[in-house]
Each structure stands twice: as C-alpha cells, then as structure tokens.
Design a protein around this motif. Structure first.
Motif, PDB file in Angstrom:
ATOM      1  N   UNK A 117     -62.364  63.625  25.390  1.00 43.39           N
ATOM      2  CA  UNK A 117     -62.542  65.003  24.932  1.00 43.39           C
ATOM      3  C   UNK A 117     -61.581  65.938  25.663  1.00 43.39           C
ATOM      4  N   UNK A 118     -61.370  65.685  26.953  1.00 44.71           N
ATOM      5  CA  UNK A 118     -60.410  66.493  27.709  1.00 44.71           C
ATOM      6  C   UNK A 118     -58.986  66.244  27.219  1.00 44.71           C
ATOM      7  N   UNK A 119     -58.680  64.986  26.907  1.00 46.76           N
ATOM      8  CA  UNK A 119     -57.366  64.673  26.349  1.00 46.76           C
ATOM      9  C   UNK A 119     -57.169  65.387  25.017  1.00 46.76           C
ATOM     10  N   UNK A 179     -53.883  71.833  22.493  1.00 46.97           N
ATOM     11  CA  UNK A 179     -53.186  72.954  23.125  1.00 46.97           C
ATOM     12  C   UNK A 179     -51.679  72.765  23.118  1.00 46.97           C
ATOM     13  N   UNK A 180     -51.227  71.633  22.574  1.00 48.05           N
ATOM     14  CA  UNK A 180     -49.794  71.420  22.444  1.00 48.05           C
ATOM     15  C   UNK A 180     -49.187  70.462  23.439  1.00 48.05           C
ATOM     16  N   UNK A 181     -49.982  69.849  24.316  1.00 50.38           N
ATOM     17  CA  UNK A 181     -49.434  68.902  25.276  1.00 50.38           C
ATOM     18  C   UNK A 181     -49.148  67.570  24.601  1.00 50.38           C
ATOM     19  N   UNK A 182     -48.156  66.867  25.104  1.00 47.52           N
ATOM     20  CA  UNK A 182     -47.779  65.567  24.569  1.00 47.52           C
ATOM     21  C   UNK A 182     -48.653  64.511  25.227  1.00 47.52           C
ATOM     22  N   UNK A 183     -49.592  63.975  24.470  1.00 49.24           N
ATOM     23  CA  UNK A 183     -50.542  62.999  25.009  1.00 49.24           C
ATOM     24  C   UNK A 183     -50.169  61.604  24.521  1.00 49.24           C
ATOM     25  N   UNK A 184     -50.127  60.649  25.437  1.00 48.81           N
ATOM     26  CA  UNK A 184     -49.867  59.259  25.081  1.00 48.81           C
ATOM     27  C   UNK A 184     -51.206  58.596  24.764  1.00 48.81           C
ATOM     28  N   UNK A 185     -51.438  58.341  23.481  1.00 46.05           N
ATOM     29  CA  UNK A 185     -52.736  57.799  23.057  1.00 46.05           C
ATOM     30  C   UNK A 185     -52.776  56.279  23.093  1.00 46.05           C
ATOM     31  N   UNK A 186     -51.686  55.634  23.472  1.00 42.79           N
ATOM     32  CA  UNK A 186     -51.672  54.174  23.462  1.00 42.79           C
ATOM     33  C   UNK A 186     -52.566  53.609  24.561  1.00 42.79           C
TER      34      UNK A 186
END
Length: 316
Positions: free
Chosen positions: A219-221, A227-234
């Motif tokens: 949920x934090x991710x 919010x526009x951050x680049x999150x690595x979902x792998x």
C-alpha cells in the motif's frame, strides 16, 4: 541517527558486515549508559527550547532538531520531567521518550573509547548513491570519512535532521519515504518543507505499528507510485508466487501452450468469404476480419490486368 547506519549501507558507504557491526557493538556500549537519564520530545523551535534549558546547565541539552517546531532533548530524567511539565503547563505539547539513556548528550562521552575501539577497522567506501549526513547537515562528498570516529560523532553530537531535509529540498528532492516499522519523522519532514514553502510530491512511511504485513508495504508502494515515483514492481530473483486467478472463478486464465495452427487455436473462426479467411469478435462487440490476398491463393485475380500488371479491382 541509528537509521543513518542503514542509509550508509544502502548508499554503498558501508558493507553489510560493517553496518551490522556498528549497530550491534555501538548498541552494546550504550547499555552502560542506562540508568537515570532519558530523552523527551518538545513541540517548540530549538531556540525556545534552549531558553527553557538554560537554567539547567549541563543536566539537559538539545539532542536533535527534527523540524522548525520539533526538538528532542536529552539529559537527567528528573530535569527532563520538569521541563515537560513546564511545557504542558504552558499548553505546549511535550512528552517523555521511553528510553533510559541520553543519546546526543555529554553522557555519551563515557563510552567514547569503547566505541572507537569496537569499531576500529571498519572500511567506509565512496558512496554510489548521494549520502546526506545528519552529523554535518548536508551532502557528504567524501564518504570515506565515515569511520569509527564519524559513528561516534553520530551518537554524541546533535542530530541536524531539519537542516539536512532543507538541503535535500534545496537540491530538488520533493519525495521522502521513511523506511521504518512506524513513521515518526514524516510529520517533521512535512513541517520542514512547509516552512521552506516547498510543496512535496510525497512524504510517506513504509510500515505502521501493528501493520507490518506485506500488504501494508505494498500500500505504501502504491502511494509512492501514484505520486509519480518510479517503483520496481518485479519480484526479487528466485521468488515463487502463486499464479493469480479470477476472484469469481477459481481456475487458471493463463494461455496454455498450443502447437496447432488452426484458426480456432488463435481465437478465430472461418469467414466463408473469397478474400477474408477468418473473423473474430472484439470485446466492444465489433468484428475483426483477416485474410491474405495473393495470386497463389486467388488465381482468378489474374483476369484483371492493366498494361500487363495484375491489379486488385476496386470491387474488392
């Protein structure tokens, strides 16, 4: 200041072994300080807090400046309790922190030699990620200075958290994620950015008290991602997870391997048309027709020639 050890490891300054060594051996040294000292949180600017402490001499002092309106003090427990009571009497929010030692105070000097000896031999490296220090209050260009003496200073000197957040904001950083079991610095970060008239893109934590699950972390991710951050979902290498299923139908929806070349295997059905081979219905209710036009398949096209060139008639 304790979290700065983890930050130094993530930034590439400390190996995992050195970071763990600092945490364990420095914490062991602090146990010698437990007793009649403590720390407290006061919701006042540091200048006002210093005035409150002026009459107490060396018995209490400022341990950390977290924001323009949040100051941590450390010292003799009785003195801190009196300061907290005075603040409450003035309507100022203040509370004791449940610890029985006084980090970032002269009390730490009693274990200076023990800490320096215990941490002798750690090998700080040049960071691969910019490392901002709450000891110096800004970016450390040369992180090889983060030796045993630095980590003693990190425990003894005032934590310049507000100042460091200000330097980060001035460098263009507007997203702040507190990696901790419960967010305690997100409010000071917001307070600091507000005072600087900086509109943050994101200030969030990772986990929460009594919410330490992977679901809370995800949920934090998600908050960071929206919010526009680049999150690595792998998933990390080697992770094994169950294949997802429809919530309303407990069966696999992944396509099964198929070696056939018939139309049905591709989701098509015969169109029964001289030029169009197959048809499929699209999700919006429309239809998609496919076909291949060539002299090899439609020999009768040779009947339409212009200047010895076979052309597809407009009637097609």
């Amino acid at each position: 200041s304790q979290g700065e050890i983890a930050a130094a490891h993530v930034a590439g300054v400390l190996s995992l072994d050195d970071a763990a060594r600092i945490v364990a051996l420095r914490s062991r040294a602090i146990t010698r300080l437990t007793g009649s000292s403590s720390m407290a949180n006061v919701a006042l600017p540091v200048a006002d807090v210093e005035k409150l402490l002026a009459s107490h001499g060396a018995a209490a002092g400022v341990a950390a400046v977290n924001s323009p309106h949040t100051t941590i003090i450390a010292g003799q427990q009785g003195v801190l309790e009196a300061v907290v009571a005075e603040c409450e009497g003035r309507g100022v929010r203040a509370r004791m922190i449940p610890v029985d030692y006084a980090s970032h105070s002269p009390q730490v000097e009693a274990v200076q030699e023990e800490i320096l000896n215990a941490l002798e031999g750690i090998s700080p490296r040049q960071s691969v990620i910019p490392f901002y220090s709450t000891v110096t209050g800004g970016l450390l260009e040369d992180t090889t200075v983060c030796d045993a003496a630095y980590w003693y200073r990190n425990l003894r000197e005032r934590v310049r958290f507000e100042e460091t957040i200000g330097v980060l904001a001035g460098s263009g950083h507007t997203a702040f994620v507190e990696a901790s079991p419960h967010p305690v610095l997100t409010l000071p970060v917001n307070d600091t950015l507000h005072a600087l008239d900086v509109e943050p893109a994101l200030v969030t934590g990772t986990l929460r008290r009594d919410e330490g699950s992977l679901e809370r972390f995800h949920a934090s991710l998600a908050a960071a991602f929206t919010a526009g951050l680049d999150v690595d979902w792998h998933q990390p290498a080697g992770a094994r997870v169950e294949l997802p299923t429809y919530a309303f139908e407990r069966k696999r929806y992944w396509l099964a391997p198929h070696t056939g070349a018939d139309l049905a295997a591709a989701g098509l059905r015969p169109a029964h048309h001289p030029l169009l081979s197959a048809v499929t219905t699209l999700p919006d209710g429309t239809h998609l027709f496919t076909g291949r036009i060539s002299l090899a398949r439609q020999r009768w096209l040779e009947d339409h020639r212009i200047l010895d060139t076979v052309l597809l008639p407009g009637a097609a």
